[in-house]
Design a protein around this motif. Structure first.
Motif, PDB file in Angstrom:
ATOM      1  N   GLY A 171       3.749  17.541   2.178  1.00  0.00           N
ATOM      2  CA  GLY A 171       4.045  18.466   3.102  1.00  0.00           C
ATOM      3  C   GLY A 171       5.718  18.572   3.443  1.00  0.00           C
ATOM      4  N   TYR A 172       6.335  17.944   2.612  1.00  0.00           N
ATOM      5  CA  TYR A 172       7.881  17.940   3.026  1.00  0.00           C
ATOM      6  C   TYR A 172       8.498  19.236   2.872  1.00  0.00           C
ATOM      7  N   GLU A 173       9.215  19.703   3.999  1.00  0.00           N
ATOM      8  CA  GLU A 173      10.173  20.902   3.876  1.00  0.00           C
ATOM      9  C   GLU A 173      11.604  20.559   4.457  1.00  0.00           C
ATOM     10  N   PRO A 174      12.822  20.999   4.010  1.00  0.00           N
ATOM     11  CA  PRO A 174      14.186  20.536   4.577  1.00  0.00           C
ATOM     12  C   PRO A 174      14.203  20.898   5.944  1.00  0.00           C
ATOM     13  N   TYR A 175      13.790  21.798   6.561  1.00  0.00           N
ATOM     14  CA  TYR A 175      13.586  22.199   7.970  1.00  0.00           C
ATOM     15  C   TYR A 175      12.190  22.860   8.193  1.00  0.00           C
ATOM     16  N   PRO A 176      11.786  22.889   9.449  1.00  0.00           N
ATOM     17  CA  PRO A 176      10.447  23.648   9.769  1.00  0.00           C
ATOM     18  C   PRO A 176      10.808  25.167   9.479  1.00  0.00           C
ATOM     19  N   GLY A 177       9.958  25.866   8.927  1.00  0.00           N
ATOM     20  CA  GLY A 177       9.838  27.119   8.325  1.00  0.00           C
ATOM     21  C   GLY A 177      10.586  27.479   7.014  1.00  0.00           C
ATOM     22  N   PHE A 178      11.176  26.268   6.376  1.00  0.00           N
ATOM     23  CA  PHE A 178      11.835  26.463   5.080  1.00  0.00           C
ATOM     24  C   PHE A 178      10.843  27.346   4.059  1.00  0.00           C
ATOM     25  N   HIS A 179       9.370  26.779   3.868  1.00  0.00           N
ATOM     26  CA  HIS A 179       8.734  27.295   2.781  1.00  0.00           C
ATOM     27  C   HIS A 179       8.144  28.603   3.191  1.00  0.00           C
ATOM     28  N   ALA A 180       8.082  29.039   4.514  1.00  0.00           N
ATOM     29  CA  ALA A 180       7.406  30.183   4.717  1.00  0.00           C
ATOM     30  C   ALA A 180       8.243  31.357   4.465  1.00  0.00           C
ATOM     31  N   ASN A 181       9.626  30.843   4.907  1.00  0.00           N
ATOM     32  CA  ASN A 181      10.790  31.936   4.739  1.00  0.00           C
ATOM     33  C   ASN A 181      10.976  32.063   3.205  1.00  0.00           C
ATOM     34  N   VAL A 182      10.935  31.102   2.478  1.00  0.00           N
ATOM     35  CA  VAL A 182      11.232  31.121   0.936  1.00  0.00           C
ATOM     36  C   VAL A 182       9.986  31.869   0.272  1.00  0.00           C
ATOM     37  N   ARG A 183       8.739  31.620   0.853  1.00  0.00           N
ATOM     38  CA  ARG A 183       7.528  32.355   0.347  1.00  0.00           C
ATOM     39  C   ARG A 183       7.773  34.077   0.531  1.00  0.00           C
ATOM     40  N   ALA A 184       8.329  34.228   1.785  1.00  0.00           N
ATOM     41  CA  ALA A 184       8.490  35.922   2.132  1.00  0.00           C
ATOM     42  C   ALA A 184       9.542  36.261   1.153  1.00  0.00           C
ATOM     43  N   LYS A 185      10.670  35.550   1.061  1.00  0.00           N
ATOM     44  CA  LYS A 185      11.674  35.940   0.045  1.00  0.00           C
ATOM     45  C   LYS A 185      11.355  36.139  -1.257  1.00  0.00           C
ATOM     46  N   VAL A 186      10.536  35.085  -1.921  1.00  0.00           N
ATOM     47  CA  VAL A 186       9.741  35.091  -3.144  1.00  0.00           C
ATOM     48  C   VAL A 186       8.835  36.418  -3.300  1.00  0.00           C
ATOM     49  N   ASP A 187       8.276  36.716  -2.521  1.00  0.00           N
ATOM     50  CA  ASP A 187       7.404  37.605  -2.613  1.00  0.00           C
ATOM     51  C   ASP A 187       8.029  39.199  -2.702  1.00  0.00           C
TER      52      ASP A 187
END
Length: 202
Positions: A171-187
């Motif tokens: 469950g590692y991410e560089p900082y909190p919210g990173f994967h959620a932000n990236v997921r939104a941009k990817v979508d």
């Protein structure tokens, strides 16, 4: 906290992620990206030294190998530096893996010799690249990122699959919210790409 400009990890990650949203395609890249980097060092070992820098002695398993400071070394240094700037923790791990590929690739290349090392390196490149193109053509159904941005794709690929693996495993991410932000941009990028394709068809 995210960075901006050249070192905006979210931007780079979203760009690469938009071309790798299918789980099977991601898995294939996890299998093949780092072996591509490793086998590249089999080929780059025989490039000439730059600026006549000294060689470094290396003798594992009783076999002496000189680590030549050539193109392979400087590419390793470039990749490692970028990854550490992107994210200190995962970047340091990525940097270690880069240097491991350089050291072990150099060792194997010296052990095999020029002719055999090139045959093994090219065969590995062909096999691994074929696997990735199958991932894109059969599962992702989208051309690879390198066709749109060659430099960004080559730079981000090893770090992308490493971060994906770390996220899956712990469950590692560089900082909190990173994967959620990236997921939104990817979508958003995938939606834009599909919209453009639909306009071309119509």
């Amino acid at each position: 906290m995210g960075r901006i400009g050249l070192f905006d990890l979210e931007k780079h990650f979203a760009f690469y992620g938009a071309y790798h949203s299918n789980p099977i395609n991601i898995f294939l890249h996890m299998l093949f990206v780092w072996p591509i980097l490793f086998s590249s060092h089999l080929l780059l070992y025989f490039t000439p030294t730059l600026f006549n820098l000294p060689q470094v002695g290396f003798a594992p398993l009783g076999y002496n190998v000189n680590l030549v400071l050539n193109i392979g070394f400087f590419l390793t240094l470039l990749y490692a530096s970028f990854y550490i700037v992107f994210d200190e923790k995962a970047g340091f791990l990525a940097a270690l893996l880069c240097f491991f590929c350089w050291v072990s690739g150099s060792y194997l290349a010296a052990l095999l010799g020029f002719s055999l090392a090139w045959k093994v390196g090219l065969a590995a490149q062909l096999f691994c690249w074929s696997g990735q193109f199958i991932g894109h053509g059969v599962f992702e159904k989208r051309a690879p990122a390198l066709l749109d941005n060659l430099l960004q794709a080559f730079l981000m690929a090893p770090f992308f699959v490493l971060l994906e693996a770390l996220q899956m495993l712990c469950g590692y991410e560089p900082y909190p919210g990173f994967h959620a932000n990236v997921r939104a941009k990817v979508d958003a990028q995938i939606k834009e790409w599909k919209s453009k394709n639909q306009k071309k068809i119509s």
